[in-house]
Structures are given as structure tokens and as C-alpha cells.
Design a protein around this motif. Structure first.
Motif, PDB file in Angstrom:
ATOM      1  N   GLY A 186     -23.182  19.161  -6.750  1.00 15.95           N
ATOM      2  CA  GLY A 186     -24.048  20.320  -6.985  1.00 15.95           C
ATOM      3  C   GLY A 186     -23.352  21.668  -6.824  1.00 15.95           C
TER       4      GLY A 186
ATOM      5  N   ALA B 240     -21.551  23.530  -9.611  1.00 14.40           N
ATOM      6  CA  ALA B 240     -22.286  24.369 -10.580  1.00 14.40           C
ATOM      7  C   ALA B 240     -22.046  25.849 -10.281  1.00 14.40           C
ATOM      8  CB  ALA B 240     -23.781  24.070 -10.519  1.00 14.40           C
ATOM      9  N   ASN B 241     -21.463  26.145  -9.115  1.00 15.74           N
ATOM     10  CA  ASN B 241     -21.264  27.544  -8.702  1.00 15.74           C
ATOM     11  C   ASN B 241     -20.221  28.240  -9.583  1.00 15.74           C
ATOM     12  OD1 ASN B 241     -19.708  29.648  -6.902  1.00 15.74           O
ATOM     13  ND2 ASN B 241     -21.732  29.425  -5.999  1.00 15.74           N
ATOM     14  N   ARG B 242     -20.627  29.357 -10.166  1.00 16.82           N
ATOM     15  CA  ARG B 242     -19.762  30.047 -11.128  1.00 16.82           C
ATOM     16  C   ARG B 242     -18.468  30.542 -10.494  1.00 16.82           C
ATOM     17  NH1 ARG B 242     -21.954  34.752 -14.558  1.00 16.82           N
ATOM     18  NH2 ARG B 242     -22.587  35.247 -12.475  1.00 16.82           N
TER      19      ARG B 242
ATOM     20  N   ARG C 129     -16.060  27.678  -9.932  1.00 17.17           N
ATOM     21  CA  ARG C 129     -15.469  27.242 -11.207  1.00 17.17           C
ATOM     22  C   ARG C 129     -14.372  28.213 -11.647  1.00 17.17           C
ATOM     23  NH1 ARG C 129     -19.306  23.431 -13.490  1.00 17.17           N
ATOM     24  NH2 ARG C 129     -18.664  23.771 -15.640  1.00 17.17           N
TER      25      ARG C 129
ATOM     26  N   PRO D  83     -22.627  22.514 -15.858  1.00 16.32           N
ATOM     27  CA  PRO D  83     -23.406  22.678 -14.624  1.00 16.32           C
ATOM     28  C   PRO D  83     -24.576  21.698 -14.479  1.00 16.32           C
ATOM     29  CG  PRO D  83     -22.828  24.814 -15.513  1.00 16.32           C
ATOM     30  CD  PRO D  83     -22.355  23.802 -16.512  1.00 16.32           C
ATOM     31  N   GLU D  84     -25.250  21.350 -15.589  1.00 14.14           N
ATOM     32  CA  GLU D  84     -26.407  20.437 -15.445  1.00 14.14           C
ATOM     33  C   GLU D  84     -25.999  19.019 -15.050  1.00 14.14           C
ATOM     34  OE1 GLU D  84     -25.499  21.820 -18.400  1.00 14.14           O
ATOM     35  OE2 GLU D  84     -26.053  20.519 -20.097  1.00 14.14           O
TER      36      GLU D  84
ATOM     37  N   CYS E  18     -23.505  18.620 -12.824  1.00 13.23           N
ATOM     38  CA  CYS E  18     -22.967  18.741 -11.464  1.00 13.23           C
ATOM     39  C   CYS E  18     -24.036  18.359 -10.454  1.00 13.23           C
ATOM     40  CB  CYS E  18     -22.507  20.176 -11.197  1.00 13.23           C
ATOM     41  SG  CYS E  18     -21.046  20.638 -12.142  1.00 13.23           S
ATOM     42  N   THR E  19     -25.253  18.891 -10.642  1.00 12.64           N
ATOM     43  CA  THR E  19     -26.352  18.544  -9.734  1.00 12.64           C
ATOM     44  C   THR E  19     -26.848  17.132 -10.089  1.00 12.64           C
ATOM     45  OG1 THR E  19     -27.693  19.867 -11.238  1.00 12.64           O
ATOM     46  CG2 THR E  19     -27.116  20.885  -9.160  1.00 12.64           C
TER      47      THR E  19
END
Ligand code: KG4
Ligand code: ZN
Length: 333
Positions: free
Chosen positions: A265, A268-270, A273, A292-293, A295-296
Motif C-alpha cells: 500500500g 502508492a505514495n507518490r 515512487r 497505484p491501484e 499496490c493497495t
């Protein structure tokens, strides 16, 4: 080969259909965020009850969106652990029952193996071996991945997971749940102006520790009540990201591996990344990350891990049980 993936380890009831380990035909997620947000975290008993209500419609929707009937499914993959036992049992019992009545083989999949393989849902796929950082609400670990089924633990958190630190800090700052996206949003409007401590541990250690920074944030806010919330969030985020990135790079350097994968999750942090991409470019390392979708938590990654496990599967084990924690250094993929 069509694999139906089922995920219910925490607060997302999810189902997905994956064709031949590459083509995602459907990916349905029923989130319980609204239910748990007023408590500031996941309430296990409530989560299990909502999984029970959601599992059948979510699986039916995944099959419908994929345009297939249950009888066309070649294998069922279900999250076996780690996670909340009551929640895992809903997915596991459902998957076993489906398998039992239809004769479709079922395999249990490790949730972390799912995160590790989620990158194969993206167009840009890593070569083996690779080093992977899995940073989620329950885990912050670095793995060596030799192939689709062989993962070796190189480092783990000694206290809070990275996502847990985001969630706890957000709660202390009164931002809500889940904390990761809320802190990231505040951080995007702030400056990295406060030097929060980085916990590097022993010089060669690939382990993490995130409980100290949580206390540092609380103390800072208490002694500086006028401090800018976006600046606190940006500085906290930078401190966590810094340690996650440098330890992952260290693992790649120590093993002479030039491919790094980011998952879980927190991936997903910008800022994570971006910083990981910059540092990997500087070090001549190729970096791979799921959208990102993916990752969680989701069931597409469980179907992916299940697809690879089904290649070597033995007859369905209806005695298999769920587990709350991964204890083995090598994941039971
Ligand atoms: O992988 P995941 O969905 O569930 C677990 O397996 O734990 O990860 C959830 C965690 C939460 O702690 C959440 O706050 C964090 O991932 N998270 C983020 C972001 N999106 C989700 N953390 C930082 N930045 C984000 N954008
Ligand atoms: Zn997860």
C-alpha cells in the motif's frame, strides 16, 4: 487458464479473474474504509461480518465483469495469511466450498507473495532475480525474489510497519483513516522543513524501525503548536521514504542485483515512487512498480500468485488453515 483470486485479509473484500497469468479480466474491490474510519482503524469483528456480506456479490461481479461462468474457471486462489484470522476465514471457507462443489482446484496464497508479484500486472515487468520492498499497513520488509515462487527475507520491521506509522501519525494529527493518502495529500502542500530522526539501526542492517519517528512527530507538534500541518506531514513522509529507499538500494548493492521492485500500500505514495526512481537512476538500478491501484490490497495479485502456484499444485488441500503471521524466512508462496 482462468484463475479466480479471492482476498479478504483485512478491510477489503476483493475478487479478480486473471487469464494465463497475464491478462486481467476483472478486478472488483469492496472497501470497508467508511465503516472503520470512524474508529480510526480496522475493527476486526466488524471487518469479518462485512466480508461475510460482501464475498458472494463481489465474486459474482468479478465473474460477470470477466464475462465468464464459474464452470470456466480453472483454478481458485485465496489469501491464506498473514492477516486478521476472522477475515481470512471468510475468504478461505468460501473458496474451499466453491472448490468442493465444483471440483475446481483451490490453492492458498501468501498475501505478501501476492504483493511481491503484483508488479507482473503492469506492462513493465522485472527480470529475476530482483530485490523488492514490500511496505504496507502490516509489513515493511525487503525480499530477494529468485523466481515466481521463491522469496527470501533480507530485512523486516522491528516494530511498526511503514503504513502503520502513516496511519498512527495521521490519527495523532487528527487527520483520519487510512493515514497514508491523507498525510500524502497534506505533504503535497508542505515543505520538508523539520529534521525528524531517521532510524538506520546497525550499519549493515536491512531492518526497519518506525516507532521512534511517531513519538518525534507527537513531541514536535506538542512543543510547537503553531507548526504548519503540511510541513509536519511533508517532513514525516520524507523521513520514512528516505529510510525505505536507502535500505532497498543497500540490499540491491549488497546482492549485486540491478532490479528493484516496489510493492504494498505505501508503494502508492507518490513521493516514495519519485525518490526511489531518482535514487535507482543514480545507482544504475532498474526500478519496477505496480500501478497505484495494484499496490493497495486487491485480488488480482492473489490470482497472479495463485496462477504460478497452480502450475505446480498438488490436489486441493481442504485441511489448509489460515495464519495470522508469516514466520518463515522463506514465504510459503
Ligand atoms: O497493502 P495494503 O493495502 O494493506 C496491507 O496489506 O496492510 O496497505 C495499506 C497501507 C495503509 O497503512 C495505508 O495508510 C498505506 O498503505 N497507504 C499509503 C498510501 N496509500 C496507502 N501510505 C502512504 N502513502 C499513500 N499514498
Ligand atoms: Zn496488503
Amino acid at each position: 487458464m482462468l484463475v479466480l483470486g479471492i482476498e479478504s485479509s483485512c478491510d477489503e473484500t476483493a475478487a479478480a479473474v486473471l487469464k494465463n497469468g497475464t491478462l486481467l479480466l476483472s478486478n472488483v474491490i469492496a472497501s470497508q474504509i467508511q465503516i472503520h474510519s470512524k474508529y480510526g482503524g480496522v475493527v476486526p469483528e466488524l471487518a469479518s461480518r462485512h466480508h461475510l456480506e460482501a464475498i458472494l456479490p463481489v465474486v459474482e461481479e468479478a465473474l460477470q465483469q470477466a464475462g465468464i461462468e464459474l464452470t470456466q474457471v480453472d483454478g481458485i486462489a485465496v489469501t491464506q495469511g498473514p492477516g486478521l484470522v476472522g477475515c481470512l476465514l471468510v475468504g478461505m471457507s468460501f473458496a474451499k466450498a466453491l472448490s468442493f462443489v465444483t471440483g475446481i482446484p483451490v490453492v492458498g496464497v501468501d498475501h505478501i507473495a501476492g504483493h511481491l508479484l503484483s508488479v507482473f500486472l503492469s506492462e513493465k515487468k522485472p527480470p529475476f532475480p530482483f530485490i523488492a520492498l514490500v511496505a504496507s499497513g502490516g509489513h515493511s520488509s525487503i525480499y530477494h525474489a529468485a523466481d515466481f515462487r521463491t522469496f527470501r527475507h533480507l530485512g523486516r520491521t522491528r516494530d511498526d510497519a511503514a503504513g502503520e506509522a502513516f496511519d498512527k501519525v495521521a490519527k495523532l494529527l487528527g487527520l483520519g483513516y487510512p493515514g497514508g493518502p491523507l498525510i500524502a495529500e497534506q505533504a503535497s502542500r508542505g515543505k520538508n522543513a523539520i529534521a525528524f530522526p531517521r532510524s538506520w539501526l546497525e550499519p549493515e542492517s536491512l531492518d526497519f524501525s518506525f516507532s521512534g519517528i511517531k513519538t518525534a512527530v507527537v513531541n514536535h507538534v506538542k512543543s510547537n503548536p503553531e507548526v504548519s500541518l503540511p510541513d509536519v506531514c511533508a517532513s514525516f513522509q520524507e523521513a520514512v521514504v528516505d529510510v525505505l529507499v536507502e535500505k532497498t538500494i543497500r540490499a540491491a548493492r549488497n546482492t549485486d542485483i540491478t532490479s528493484v521492485v516496489l510493492a504494498g500500500g505505501v508503494a502508492a505514495n507518490r513521493r516514495l515512487r519519485e525518490h526511489m526512481t531518482n535514487r535507482c537512476n543514480e545507482e544504475g538500478i532498474a526500478v519496477f512498480m505496480p500501478a497505484p491501484e495494484f499496490c493497495t490490497d486487491n485480488a488480482a495479485m492473489i490470482a497472479m500468485a495463485g496462477y504460478h502456484k497452480l502450475q505446480i499444485a498438488t490436489p486441493p488441500d481442504y485441511e489448509m488453515d489460515v495464519y495470522s503471521r508469516s514466520q518463515a524466512a522463506t514465504l510459503p508462496s
